[in-house]
Design a protein around this motif. Structure first.
Motif, PDB file in Angstrom:
ATOM      1  N   ARG A   1     -13.201   2.029   2.553  1.00 37.25           N
ATOM      2  CA  ARG A   1     -11.757   2.239   2.473  1.00 37.25           C
ATOM      3  C   ARG A   1     -11.418   2.693   1.053  1.00 37.25           C
ATOM      4  N   THR A   2     -11.050   3.928   0.888  1.00 39.59           N
ATOM      5  CA  THR A   2     -10.702   4.443  -0.440  1.00 39.59           C
ATOM      6  C   THR A   2      -9.225   4.284  -0.747  1.00 39.59           C
ATOM      7  N   HIS A   3      -8.452   4.101   0.301  1.00 36.83           N
ATOM      8  CA  HIS A   3      -6.987   4.075   0.178  1.00 36.83           C
ATOM      9  C   HIS A   3      -6.462   3.349   1.404  1.00 36.83           C
TER      10      HIS A   3
ATOM     11  N   PHE B   1      -9.283  10.452  -6.842  1.00 33.13           N
ATOM     12  CA  PHE B   1      -9.656  11.033  -5.547  1.00 33.13           C
ATOM     13  C   PHE B   1     -11.170  11.118  -5.430  1.00 33.13           C
ATOM     14  N   VAL B   2     -11.629  11.226  -4.179  1.00 36.64           N
ATOM     15  CA  VAL B   2     -13.036  11.506  -3.895  1.00 36.64           C
ATOM     16  C   VAL B   2     -13.102  12.890  -3.274  1.00 36.64           C
TER      17      VAL B   2
ATOM     18  N   LEU C   1      -9.644  13.571  -1.337  1.00 29.56           N
ATOM     19  CA  LEU C   1      -9.015  12.463  -0.628  1.00 29.56           C
ATOM     20  C   LEU C   1      -8.655  11.381  -1.640  1.00 29.56           C
ATOM     21  N   PRO C   2      -7.495  10.764  -1.527  1.00 30.41           N
ATOM     22  CA  PRO C   2      -7.025   9.828  -2.561  1.00 30.41           C
ATOM     23  C   PRO C   2      -7.802   8.522  -2.630  1.00 30.41           C
ATOM     24  N   ILE C   3      -7.874   7.978  -3.869  1.00 29.11           N
ATOM     25  CA  ILE C   3      -8.375   6.621  -4.101  1.00 29.11           C
ATOM     26  C   ILE C   3      -7.222   5.819  -4.715  1.00 29.11           C
TER      27      ILE C   3
END
Length: 235
Positions: free
Chosen positions: A188-190, A207-208, A215-217
């Motif tokens: 789960r990055t966000h 982000f990654v 994709l946001p972190i």
């Protein structure tokens, strides 16, 4: 539900095999769909639409135009896990089966005992692979998505977008429930994103990078993502 294909350019042979398979599946109390295809081209059309739509394929070797061996080679480029069983009038073709990882072969004329044995082996192999798929209900249909093809899940309120290397699906659910189904392969990055670690190529401050997409972190998850990514690189 088992989805089985019979591909043979002889309609009589297709129906004979279908009848025998149905007897065996009913005896095992299995739910199933059986699809019939008169050519390798027609079979491939279905797989081009959804490469995971079939579990077992009974494939005739000696077909006009695109033969069974060539069809199997094309199938393997789309799906490495679908069970292929060759149908042939000549046992010589058994050696060609190794190249495309065919489970077995059936020689015409059909013997019900042989079909029963091969079918049971195929079903065992399928059930062993079930955990590698994520089943999603989208657009009024059920789809089996290979977990290794999933890039990430994105939530928007109750709507989930499942993004794969090939296409996307939308369905209703909770991303926290999906997170519980997976092990350490996803992180789960966000609050809104669950990402397959295998496809993260870089981790930045906020982000990654996944498949050339940022994709946001969230700040509170950044440390966990960095540690998980580092462990993934060491594998």
């Amino acid at each position: 539900m088992l989805n089985i294909a019979i591909c043979d350019d002889e309609i009589k042979q297709r129906f004979l095999l279908k009848s025998t398979i149905e007897v065996e599946l009913k005896a095992e109390d299995k739910k199933y769909n059986i699809f019939q295809f008169p050519s390798g081209e027609k079979l491939l059309d279905k797989l081009y639409t959804d490469k995971n739509s079939l579990d077992i394929i009974f494939l005739d070797v000696e077909m006009n135009e695109l033969n069974g061996i060539e069809t199997a080679r094309k199938i393997r480029k789309l799906n490495e896990n679908v069970v292929i069983i060759f149908i042939t009038g000549f046992s010589d073709y058994v050696f060609d089966g190794y190249e495309v990882k065919a489970l077995n072969y059936i020689v015409k004329p059909y013997k019900s005992e042989k079909i029963a044995t091969v079918l049971k082996d195929a079903i065992k192999q399928i059930y062993g692979l079930e955990e590698k798929y994520f089943v999603v209900k989208a657009e009024g249909s059920l789809f089996k998505v290979l977990i290794n093809d999933i890039l990430y899940f994105r939530s928007d309120r109750r709507k989930i977008s499942l993004v794969t290397r090939y296409k996307s699906y939308e369905f209703y659910g909770k991303i926290s429930d999906i997170e519980e189904q997976f092990g350490k392969q996803f992180i789960r990055t966000h609050q809104r994103y669950l990402v397959n670690l295998d496809y993260i190529t870089a981790v930045k401050d906020n982000f990654v990078i996944v498949n050339d997409e940022n994709l946001p972190i969230s700040r509170q998850r950044h440390k966990d993502v960095m540690m998980a990514f580092a462990k993934q690189l060491l594998k």
